[in-house]
Design a protein around this motif. Sequence first.
Motif, PDB file in Angstrom:
ATOM      1  N   SER A  15       0.836  -1.197   0.000  1.00 59.78           N
ATOM      2  CA  SER A  15       0.000   0.000   0.000  1.00 59.78           C
ATOM      3  C   SER A  15       0.873   1.252   0.000  1.00 59.78           C
ATOM      4  CB  SER A  15      -0.877  -0.007   1.248  1.00 59.78           C
ATOM      5  OG  SER A  15      -0.063   0.113   2.387  1.00 59.78           O
TER       6      SER A  15
ATOM      7  N   GLU B 185       0.768   3.640   2.099  1.00 60.96           N
ATOM      8  CA  GLU B 185       1.243   3.840   3.472  1.00 60.96           C
ATOM      9  C   GLU B 185       2.515   3.049   3.731  1.00 60.96           C
ATOM     10  OE1 GLU B 185      -1.641   2.911   6.408  1.00 60.96           O
ATOM     11  OE2 GLU B 185      -2.912   4.625   5.924  1.00 60.96           O
ATOM     12  N   GLU B 186       2.498   1.804   3.279  1.00 67.16           N
ATOM     13  CA  GLU B 186       3.659   0.956   3.524  1.00 67.16           C
ATOM     14  C   GLU B 186       4.873   1.459   2.751  1.00 67.16           C
ATOM     15  OE1 GLU B 186       2.955  -3.204   2.837  1.00 67.16           O
ATOM     16  OE2 GLU B 186       4.914  -3.746   3.621  1.00 67.16           O
TER      17      GLU B 186
ATOM     18  N   SER C 276      11.994   4.633   6.736  1.00 64.36           N
ATOM     19  CA  SER C 276      12.901   3.832   7.538  1.00 64.36           C
ATOM     20  C   SER C 276      14.268   3.748   6.871  1.00 64.36           C
ATOM     21  CB  SER C 276      12.284   2.448   7.723  1.00 64.36           C
ATOM     22  OG  SER C 276      13.126   1.634   8.456  1.00 64.36           O
TER      23      SER C 276
ATOM     24  N   ALA D 216      10.443   0.891  15.652  1.00 65.82           N
ATOM     25  CA  ALA D 216       9.746   0.705  14.378  1.00 65.82           C
ATOM     26  C   ALA D 216       9.155   2.038  13.934  1.00 65.82           C
ATOM     27  CB  ALA D 216       8.650  -0.336  14.537  1.00 65.82           C
ATOM     28  N   PRO D 217       9.237   2.346  12.640  1.00 71.23           N
ATOM     29  CA  PRO D 217       8.656   3.604  12.156  1.00 71.23           C
ATOM     30  C   PRO D 217       7.137   3.558  12.246  1.00 71.23           C
ATOM     31  CG  PRO D 217       9.375   2.239  10.319  1.00 71.23           C
ATOM     32  CD  PRO D 217       9.800   1.532  11.566  1.00 71.23           C
TER      33      PRO D 217
ATOM     34  N   ASN E  55      15.257  -3.039   9.180  1.00 70.78           N
ATOM     35  CA  ASN E  55      13.999  -2.655   8.534  1.00 70.78           C
ATOM     36  C   ASN E  55      12.849  -3.264   9.329  1.00 70.78           C
ATOM     37  OD1 ASN E  55      12.098  -1.681   6.699  1.00 70.78           O
ATOM     38  ND2 ASN E  55      13.485  -2.003   4.980  1.00 70.78           N
ATOM     39  N   PHE E  56      11.663  -2.751   9.080  1.00 69.05           N
ATOM     40  CA  PHE E  56      10.537  -3.111   9.936  1.00 69.05           C
ATOM     41  C   PHE E  56       9.295  -3.420   9.111  1.00 69.05           C
ATOM     42  CE2 PHE E  56      13.379  -0.248  12.064  1.00 69.05           C
ATOM     43  CZ  PHE E  56      13.532  -0.792  13.329  1.00 69.05           C
ATOM     44  N   CYS E  57       8.399  -4.173   9.696  1.00 67.32           N
ATOM     45  CA  CYS E  57       7.114  -4.433   9.057  1.00 67.32           C
ATOM     46  C   CYS E  57       6.067  -4.509  10.160  1.00 67.32           C
ATOM     47  CB  CYS E  57       7.189  -5.743   8.275  1.00 67.32           C
ATOM     48  SG  CYS E  57       5.659  -6.163   7.462  1.00 67.32           S
TER      49      CYS E  57
ATOM     50  N   GLU F  37       0.064  -3.002  11.207  1.00 65.33           N
ATOM     51  CA  GLU F  37      -0.877  -1.998  10.713  1.00 65.33           C
ATOM     52  C   GLU F  37      -0.874  -1.927   9.198  1.00 65.33           C
ATOM     53  OE1 GLU F  37      -1.525   1.665  13.404  1.00 65.33           O
ATOM     54  OE2 GLU F  37       0.572   1.085  13.634  1.00 65.33           O
ATOM     55  N   GLN F  38       0.267  -2.239   8.572  1.00 68.25           N
ATOM     56  CA  GLN F  38       0.321  -2.234   7.114  1.00 68.25           C
ATOM     57  C   GLN F  38       0.142  -3.648   6.560  1.00 68.25           C
ATOM     58  OE1 GLN F  38       2.560  -0.005   8.844  1.00 68.25           O
ATOM     59  NE2 GLN F  38       0.863   1.368   8.356  1.00 68.25           N
ATOM     60  N   ARG F  39       0.700  -4.625   7.243  1.00 68.44           N
ATOM     61  CA  ARG F  39       0.604  -6.015   6.833  1.00 68.44           C
ATOM     62  C   ARG F  39       0.242  -6.803   8.068  1.00 68.44           C
ATOM     63  NH1 ARG F  39       3.000  -7.770   1.838  1.00 68.44           N
ATOM     64  NH2 ARG F  39       3.480  -5.697   1.054  1.00 68.44           N
TER      65      ARG F  39
END
Lengths: 202, 317
Positions: free
Chosen positions: A104, A106-107, A114, A136-137, B75-77, B80-82
């Motif tokens: 998305s 947003e992602e 980041s 985390a961002p 890096n991050f995940c 909220e997005q996934r």
Amino acid sequence: MNQLILTADQQDCLQELINVAMGQASDQLARYLDTFVHLKVPSIEQVSSEHLSQSLHQEEQAVAVVSQGFFGYEGIRGEALLVYQPKDSDRLADLLGYEPDELSVEEQIIDLSSILTTTFLNVFASQIDNQMSYSAPRLLASSQSSISEHIEQQQFTWDAALKVKITYQVTDYSFNCDMILLIPSAAIINITTVIDRILEAF
Amino acid sequence: MSANVCEMIAEQINTGILVLDLELTIVEWNRYLQVHANKHSNEVLGQSVFTVFPELPRRWFERKLASVIQLNTPNFCSWEQRHHLFELPHTRPISTDSHFMAQNCTFLPIEKQGKLTHICILIEDATDVCHYQSKLNSALEQLAKANKIDGLTQVFNRKHWEECLAKEFGRARRYQHELALIMFDLDRFKLLNDSYGHQCGDLVLIETANITKSLLRICDQFGRYGGEEFAVILPETDLDGALDVAERIRETLEHSVIKFQGEDIRFSTSVGVATLSADNQRYEDLISSADKALYDAKSTGRNKVCAARQELKLLVN
């Protein structure tokens, strides 16, 4: 409260550290993103907590703000805000090397934030023999009104902060965004200690 | 920390730990991940991460890890997005409705002697946060809706309707589009309330709203202006079009019969129509034009439609 926390020498030194870090970060980003990334000479200023929302209001066109905390040894810590303008987000997926349907918008914004934040701060940290960790961002807000609302709702627990603003430009994708590093006053004292050490070594 | 202690913690921590080499082969994982994935280490270690977790979006995952490897940065995940990357069960299978554990994943570069050799993936269960956040979001949505809707008739309340009008008014003036306004009022509503009671009056208001709603286009904005007065914003509509709609509303309501405690209730409405003109400086001017037309309809016999007077002048000319 306009007394400067940094002396002219300290500010020069910090500016120089940031310039060097910018150069290296821009080089790394260019290789990863496969396009030129220009980082524009930053402004370093001191803001009080009550003036922060005002100073961020200048970014009133912003459509998205991503926040990421950073912390290293010797009490160096702060928060990085990545501020995006309305037309910046069109080709982000392309720039990042993803297919647009893989993630998305947003992602995409969070991912890019980041990458920009951690690449710059990693290089900056190595300049001062430090090492950064990151939270985390988080997407703070993704519409104009909610950004100022968000900032205004904050109960700041500090009264002064150092604000470092760096503009990223990716001309091939006609993209740019601002990175604003906010360093609370307690951490500034820690930074000046490090800067003084560097200045002494010269 | 000693290696022994680190190992003990890694085995007991409530976070999944997965270590990959640069070919994305799994070289280590901890007990938490082992029990959640419900697989044996000997069928996992040495396998490609995509073989063990075929649910991973491969291209995306490879690009994500490329940033960790090339830039040597974490890096991050976020959930909220996934919602999740790895299809793992969560620890609240009864009280939440999601099938898989919502996850926050962190990708960390692992260096040995200044050279990046591995990537460590930390998988944290965010099911609780995800669950409460979605509850909060739906509560906020309901609140936002309640703030816009009239409790009795379920159409826009006055405050929200006026905000809509202000927006449409601004847009129509800026782009010189047409805009019409209909305001109507139930005739002799007080008498109805006095004769049959307020419950009957309420029912008539509800039915009036339902019937009118069914006569409008999707872009028309319909609200309860006050007591027994309703208002409709008609974007891109000229006077003829608006008079048409107004007449249809008046006629349909006149022929509606509402059953209340075995009795047939009939009622009528008076309607005022106004359209945007050059001398409307504020949206309130448009309301007062429509309101005056409504008053004309009332004072000249009720159960009729009147256009705002300045419009009549135009028609005469």
